[in-house]
Design an enzyme around this catalytic site. Structure first.
Site, PDB file in Angstrom:
ATOM      1  N   SER A 207     101.105 -78.490 -50.386  1.00  0.00           N
ATOM      2  CA  SER A 207     102.420 -78.670 -51.003  1.00  0.00           C
ATOM      3  C   SER A 207     103.423 -79.066 -49.919  1.00  0.00           C
ATOM      4  O   SER A 207     103.024 -79.504 -48.836  1.00  0.00           O
ATOM      5  CB  SER A 207     102.836 -77.386 -51.722  1.00  0.00           C
ATOM      6  N   ASN A 208     104.699 -78.910 -50.173  1.00  0.00           N
ATOM      7  CA  ASN A 208     105.713 -79.243 -49.173  1.00  0.00           C
ATOM      8  C   ASN A 208     106.905 -78.306 -49.329  1.00  0.00           C
ATOM      9  O   ASN A 208     106.909 -77.440 -50.193  1.00  0.00           O
ATOM     10  CB  ASN A 208     106.127 -80.713 -49.300  1.00  0.00           C
ATOM     11  N   ARG A 209     107.931 -78.488 -48.489  1.00  0.00           N
ATOM     12  CA  ARG A 209     109.016 -77.508 -48.411  1.00  0.00           C
ATOM     13  C   ARG A 209     110.130 -77.721 -49.433  1.00  0.00           C
ATOM     14  O   ARG A 209     111.178 -77.086 -49.349  1.00  0.00           O
ATOM     15  CB  ARG A 209     109.601 -77.519 -46.995  1.00  0.00           C
ATOM     16  N   SER A 210     109.943 -78.614 -50.392  1.00  0.00           N
ATOM     17  CA  SER A 210     111.011 -78.851 -51.367  1.00  0.00           C
ATOM     18  C   SER A 210     111.315 -77.567 -52.155  1.00  0.00           C
ATOM     19  O   SER A 210     110.405 -76.903 -52.636  1.00  0.00           O
ATOM     20  CB  SER A 210     110.584 -79.949 -52.336  1.00  0.00           C
ATOM     21  N   ALA A 274     109.682 -84.037 -54.740  1.00  0.00           N
ATOM     22  CA  ALA A 274     108.919 -84.373 -53.538  1.00  0.00           C
ATOM     23  C   ALA A 274     107.445 -84.301 -53.937  1.00  0.00           C
ATOM     24  O   ALA A 274     106.793 -83.260 -53.795  1.00  0.00           O
ATOM     25  CB  ALA A 274     109.226 -83.395 -52.425  1.00  0.00           C
TER      26      ALA A 274
END
Ligand code: CTP
Length: 399
Positions: A207-210, A274
């Site tokens: 995943s990502n930091r959004s 994102a």
């Protein structure tokens, strides 16, 4: 920016009350005249003498102090805005019920001024159904609620309930006065928000930091301007704004399917999500065990949801976001063309106060005609307003 505006700043008994000193100073620096009204418990957290010095006016707390002058009535009638920051769960419940047993609550009942509140409380309280329903009632009556945010709390816990940053609160007050509110009545706005999660096995994912904050701000502002709002959201910790139709998804594929369902009826599309560009080529249905050797995960590209979107209705305006770490404008312009967008919001995520998991952002808006407008650091809510205004202007110029 606030010159000639009279703001009544109400302060209630929260540990965050000391932060209202900075709010008072910033409102005054922006040109506002500020009358401060403290509740009895607030007096225990913040000295009224300090507030008096900073506001250059007497500070009020006692309902009966100026009986003859009817102080409560004159303060209520002359205010252009009532801002209660911080507001406690207790005071919110009084507001919801219309109780008036002190000066601040009496002023609220007798004033025609618009009201903004910035809550501060522990996460358990903010999540309590009683508080939720009180806040919903206040919103339905037109009270604007600023925050709270997720972060460290006075109790030592971390969660939703933290008083919004003073700068954000002041910027919301400024936008209240500076932005004439356009109408999105009859319009359908579709927003994507948050990250996606691409599972590796039953317990792990990419995943990502959004945080989803930008997209949720767009959804909230579009709703408050009268639009029907469809929010397609990846996993976030944010509450769904009142009245917004939210469709929760996890993976890029799920987001693509949900977007395809709703984009065909949306006049304005704002893609803040994102989306993960890659997913594991193989999903292991069993938890991957440690073997003592290095482990490689093969990845395959996900579909570009925005770039490969189905055709929308005539005159649809599509807005993309470009989060970049280098060649900001060049990369954003490329995405604008490649994805056939009407507007792109470019932000350099290496700058402090921009990008993931903060309440502010620093953006450039680039439109289909090549016009580039840079903006200073602003709250995500303000940016949401700018983006929607620009999208509406582009829509009107096309149709
Ligand atoms: N986007 C999308 N689907 C994807 C990737 C991106 O819909 N699979 C959308 C985002 O919501 C955003 C825009 O496309 O509005 C640009 O996203 P970004 O991640 O900046 O661009 P990418 O096209 O993924 O390019 P790169 O990651 O290489 O910069």
């Amino acid at each position: 920016m606030l010159s000639g505006k009279r703001i009544l700043l109400g302060i209630t008994g929260s540990i965050a009350a000391y932060k209202s000193l900075q709010i008072l100073r910033d409102l005054r620096a922006a040109g506002a005249e500020v009358d401060v009204v403290l509740t009895k418990t607030a007096e225990r957290f913040v000295p009224s003498l300090t507030l008096q010095v900073f506001s250059c006016r007497p500070v009020h707390s006692d309902l009966f102090e100026h009986q003859h002058e009817m102080a409560h009535l004159s303060l209520a009638q002359t205010a252009d805005l009532i801002l209660i920051a911080p507001v406690t769960a207790h005071f919110i419940s009084k507001m919801a019920m219309g109780l008036n047993d002190d000066l601040l609550s009496s002023l609220l009942l007798s004033s025609p001024a618009p009201v903004m509140i910035a809550p501060a409380m522990d996460l358990g309280m903010w999540g309590h159904p009683a508080v939720k329903s009180n806040v919903a009632q206040l919103k339905a009556r037109g009270v604007q609620v600023i925050g709270p945010e997720i972060g460290p709390l006075a109790s030592g816990k971390v969660g939703m309930g933290r008083f919004s940053d003073e700068k954000i609160i002041v910027s919301q007050v400024i936008s209240h006065f500076s932005e004439a509110q356009p109408s999105l009545e009859g319009e359908v706005v579709m927003v994507t928000a948050g990250p996606t999660e691409e599972p590796i096995d039953p317990v792990r994912f990419i995943s990502n930091r959004s945080s989803g904050k930008m997209g949720y701000a767009v959804a909230e502002v579009a709703k408050s301007w009268g639009a029907r709002v469809v929010l397609v959201s990846g996993p976030t910790a944010l509450p769904v704004p009142d009245g917004v139709d939210c469709y929760s998804v996890r993976t890029a594929d799920e987001m693509k399917a949900e977007v395809a369902r709703h984009i065909v009826s949306a006049g304005i599309v704002v893609m803040t999500a994102a989306v993960s560009d890659y997913r594991p080529s193989v999903f292991s249905s069993e938890k991957i065990k440690k073997t003592g050797k290095n482990y490689n995960i093969a990845l395959e590209e996900t579909d570009d949801i925005l770039g490969g979107r189905p055709k929308g209705p005539q005159g649809q305006v599509v807005v993309g976001f470009a989060a970049e770490t280098e060649n900001l404008l060049e990369n954003a312009q490329k995405k604008l063309k490649q994805k056939y967008l009407d507007l792109i919001v470019a932000n350099d995520i290496t700058q402090e106060g921009a990008g993931f998991d903060v309440d502010t952002n620093i953006v450039h808006l680039i439109d289909v005609h090549g016009e580039i407008t840079p903006y200073p650091k602003m709250s995500k809510h303000r940016i949401a307003g700018l983006v929607l205004k620009k999208a509406l202007a582009l829509k009107t110029s096309v149709s």
